[in-house]
Design a protein around this motif. Structure first.
Motif, PDB file in Angstrom:
ATOM      1  N   LEU A 162       0.835  -1.204   0.000  1.00 10.86           N
ATOM      2  CA  LEU A 162       0.000   0.000   0.000  1.00 10.86           C
ATOM      3  C   LEU A 162       0.869   1.254   0.000  1.00 10.86           C
ATOM      4  N   THR A 195      -5.238  -5.509  -1.180  1.00 11.60           N
ATOM      5  CA  THR A 195      -4.505  -4.254  -1.064  1.00 11.60           C
ATOM      6  C   THR A 195      -4.771  -3.359  -2.266  1.00 11.60           C
ATOM      7  N   PHE A 199      -6.496   0.328  -2.096  1.00 14.49           N
ATOM      8  CA  PHE A 199      -5.857   1.506  -2.666  1.00 14.49           C
ATOM      9  C   PHE A 199      -6.800   2.209  -3.641  1.00 14.49           C
TER      10      PHE A 199
END
Length: 352
Positions: A162, A195, A199
């Motif tokens: 991230l 992830t 995001f």
């Protein structure tokens, strides 16, 4: 318990055979729900579409536990089911995905096999083995390994990815799109996939809509590309994979990446390489062409609401073709059967 030799490949194929009906039931229920209630059916409480969507989500939540339990069952028979379910459930909780489920299922099976082989109780207490000793010890060992050894590295990996992606936000759009797409196609619902979703959803909340389109195309390409590979190279796949491909196609259109799990579980390297390649291409193209989506999920049903729907569809088709071509080239000419794997990947473990 019968005496038999254990094959890792055969155990994975057993896990897939038990997992496929769960994936199909859940994926198609979610697809039907979105047809009835649209992309936002999950928020339309009280409607038939919402109820069907809930059924589908419930089924999908059992994918990894069923996979792990079936793998453990193939190794240790009935005593392996309980620790296998524990391993699979914990894998979902720590966001380890289907790869964590495979590891947990194998671990559970071999732990149970070791308990049966090495722990001997007096004859008067033999009845306690299947109902107390085996499930208790195996569940504790497997659970602690999953939480202590698997969980922390997964969390650290998510944080690092991230942070890395955030630093790339101001760079090349095509590069960012390819990274998001590749992550969506890598572990198919695992930590890397999650992830990328986190995001893209974070940027969506800030009014940046391009990464969401890359996320969507990256999640749709894997099942579509694999299904296309099965269609153009039927002789390279088993009859069960032909049936799985029929379900993967509509699931891909509905943004249900799990449709490719039956293929990835038995042949992870070839499948993941091909899905990463296709999803990376699709994600790069959507960002390069300026495709944006203000809706974070919904698959084919939300394409009309994008700013450039035809460009999104073109990226989806190109990415799916890339996945299909790469996988078709990597696949061996003859599908691997259970009998063949027992001859080539045997583990000399005797279970009495």
């Amino acid at each position: 318990m019968s005496k038999k030799k254990i094959s890792i490949r055969t155990s994975l194929m057993t896990g897939v055979s038990y997992m496929v009906p769960v994936i199909v039931a859940g994926g198609l229920c979610i697809g039907i729900a979105r047809i009835l209630g649209g992309y936002d059916v999950g928020n339309a409480e009280g409607t038939i579409g919402y109820m069907i969507n809930q059924i589908g989500n419930a089924s999908m939540s059992f994918i990894v536990p069923v996979l792990a339990a079936a793998i453990a069952y193939s190794i240790a028979e009935r005593p392996g089911i309980a620790p296998g379910l524990v391993a699979g459930y914990l894998s979902t909780q720590i966001q380890a995905g289907f790869l964590g489920g495979i590891f947990g299922g194998l671990l559970a099976g071999y732990v149970v096999a070791a308990i049966i082989k090495y722990i001997k109780l007096p004859k008067t207490m033999q009845g306690l083995m299947p109902i107390i000793v085996i499930p208790l010890i195996s569940s504790l060992v497997v659970g602690l390994v999953m939480i202590v050894l698997i969980g922390p590295p997964i969390a650290a990996l998510q944080s690092w990815i991230l942070a890395t992606m955030t630093s790339l936000q101001g760079g090349s759009k095509a590069l960012l799109g390819s990274i998001i797409g590749a992550m969506m196609g890598f572990d198919l619902g695992g930590p890397v996939n999650k992830t990328a979703c986190l995001f893209a959803n974070g940027l969506l909340a800030e009014g940046v809509y391009g990464p969401t389109a890359a996320k969507l195309v990256g999640g749709m390409i894997p099942p579509l590309g694999v299904a296309l590979s099965v269609l153009i190279a039927r002789k390279k796949y088993t009859p069960s994979e032909h049936e799985a491909a029929k379900a993967a196609l509509p699931m891909g259109l509905c943004f249900i990446t799990e449709g490719v799990l039956p293929f990835a579980a038995t042949d992870p390297i070839r499948v993941i390489v091909s899905t990463v390649a296709g999803s990376a291409v699709g994600g790069a193209l959507t960002m390069l062409w300026g495709v944006e989506s203000q809706i974070q999920a919904g698959g084919i049903f939300i394409v009309p609401f994008m700013n450039k729907p035809w460009m999104f569809m073109l990226a989806l088709v190109i990415g799916s073709i890339v996945t299909a071509l790469v996988l078709t080239l990597l696949k061996p000419a003859k599908p691997v059967t259970t009998e063949e794997t027992e001859e080539t990947v045997e583990l000399d473990i005797d279970i009495k």
